[in-house]
Design an enzyme around this catalytic site. Structure first.
Site: not given
Length: 458
Positions: A80, A149, A173
């Site tokens: 990420k 996210s 997330s």
């Protein structure tokens, strides 16, 4: 053997260890898969194919010198884009951080590399891991959100463009995008995985964690990244992580981890707003857990539970405002409207309200510890329904938020599909530092259902 990109992480690792598959074959197949499907899914912020090939060659040199390969040897993973990667841009999905190139790896990235993983690149995140959507799309239905996210990590896994990934959760997330994309996500206990080198959203709520296609895959990643870190004082030295993967290999059978497990079904909150198809899948999952030998029982959440969720929002907004105070004042126009609203709200929260929110948090932690003496895990839906259509929303984290607020571990595993073919998830939450209990429960459920074996038609 299946195409290499189709293999789960654990199957790919076993094939490499046995010599049936080489790391270069796996990497080349995965990169070819990315070339075919990434233009539609848009999971990657930036790919590093040349770096990945260099990393594949390096372990071969190490073996020649007598160094033993790690358990993730040759496994392609995505990171990420809030995790620092030495020499590779980390933009956090934002204009503010565009062009920032860290001089070191986040601890979790460094530990993946030491375990032998091959970093393919950086997966898209919502802006600063908040709520302004990323370009990533849901591989099951490209007009739907993959969640947030950790949107790119979930989408890349579902599209079979990597075998494991790192995500982070402040509200929902990890578990939300995992559920929306039909993969597995583990949010560890707060302090179990180092946050060093991970750009913060809210310091006391942020949890880095692994995402993958199966529970066993997640356990392998968890074994690699968990543990204390002198660079992150919030990590704790005890109890130690010891063999999450080994704990899944019970000689009594794959469902042994569920037999006799006391599964709590909350009396409210986790079904508020649950859509009909999600409710039906949840009921069926509870029935399946009973069939596995679990003792499924109703539990009553503490009276202050809902008030505590309001306290989560206060803490989240204040801490996000503190993280971004200087850059926001200098460049407010470069922030997305959702994060801008969070920051502005945080600026206007009085200090006594923030302190009171943390006090409520402490009270709820105590109450939930008491509740979890009567049951081993809680089982809830992962989200109020499947991934919403459109690009404006990443979906609701409402069912994941409690475990982020508490700092208790949670895991989501696929538990069905809607009539339109969108994945649904089942979430387990448990006691602090008892991730292995969650992994055993999730693995037993996963083995008794067909959901994790499905893949989107891309």
């Amino acid at each position: 053997m299946s195409e290499p990109w189709e293999l789960s992480l654990s199957d790919a690792a076993a094939a490499i260890a046995s010599g049936r598959l080489s790391p270069l074959e796996l990497l080349d197949a995965t990169l070819a898969r990315i070339e075919r499907v990434e233009p539609r899914v848009q999971a990657w912020a930036r790919l590093r194919a040349d770096d990945a090939r260099a990393a594949v060659r390096q372990p071969a040199d190490s073996r020649a010198s007598g160094t033993r390969p790690g358990p993730l040897h040759g496994i392609p993973v995505g990171v990420k884009d809030i995790f620092y990667t030495e020499g590779v841009e980390t933009s956090c999905g934002s204009k503010i951080m565009a062009g920032f190139v860290p001089s070191y790896d986040a601890t979790s990235v460094a530990r993946l590399r030491r375990a032998g993983a091959v970093i393919l690149g950086k997966t898209h995140t919502t802006e600063f891991a908040s709520f302004d959507p990323s370009p990533a799309r849901n591989p099951w239905a490209l007009e739907h959100t993959p969640g947030g996210s950790s949107s790119g990590s979930g989408a890349a896994l579902a599209a079979r463009m990597c075998h494991g990934a790192l995500g982070s959760q402040t509200s929902g997330s990890i578990c939300r995008p995992a559920a929306f994309c039909g993969v597995v996500g583990l949010k560890p206990t707060f302090g179990r995985v180092s946050r060093y080198g991970v750009h913060p959203l809210a310091w006391t709520l942020d949890h880095p964690g692994p995402m993958a296609r199966t529970v066993r895959d997640v356990a392998m990643l968890f074994d690699a990244v968990a543990g204390p870190d002198p660079n992150d004082p919030s990590t704790v030295p005890a109890p130690p992580v010891s063999g999450a993967v080994a704990a899944l290999d019970d000689p009594r059978g794959r469902d042994a981890g569920a037999r006799g497990l006391r599964v709590g079904v909350p009396d409210r909150y986790f079904t508020d707003g649950l859509d009909p198809e999600g409710a039906a899948a949840y009921r069926e999952a509870l029935r399946a857990l009973g069939d596995l030998g679990c003792r499924v029982q109703d539990v009553r959440l503490p009276e202050l539970f809902e008030a505590a969720m309001d306290a989560h929002e206060i803490i989240h907004n204040v801490e996000a405002a503190a993280v971004h105070a200087d850059t926001y004042r200098a460049r407010p126009g470069d922030y997305g409207h959702k994060l801008r609203a969070i920051i502005e709200t945080g600026f206007h929260v009085p200090a006594p309200a923030y302190v009171r929110a943390q006090q409520i948090r402490t009270l709820l932690i105590g109450a939930m510890r008491a509740l979890l003496r009567d049951v081993d895990v809680l089982a809830t839906p992962s989200a109020p329904g499947p991934a919403p259509a459109g690009r404006a929303s990443t979906g609701s984290p409402v069912y994941n938020r409690p475990f982020s607020f508490l700092g208790f571990p949670s895991i989501t595993v696929p538990c069905g599909f809607t009539k339109s073919g969108l994945p649904l998830g089942l979430q387990f939450g448990g006691r602090p530092f008892e991730e292995i209990t969650l992994l055993r429960a999730a693995a037993a459920y996963e083995a008794s259902t067909p959901w994790s074996s499905r893949a989107p038609a891309l």
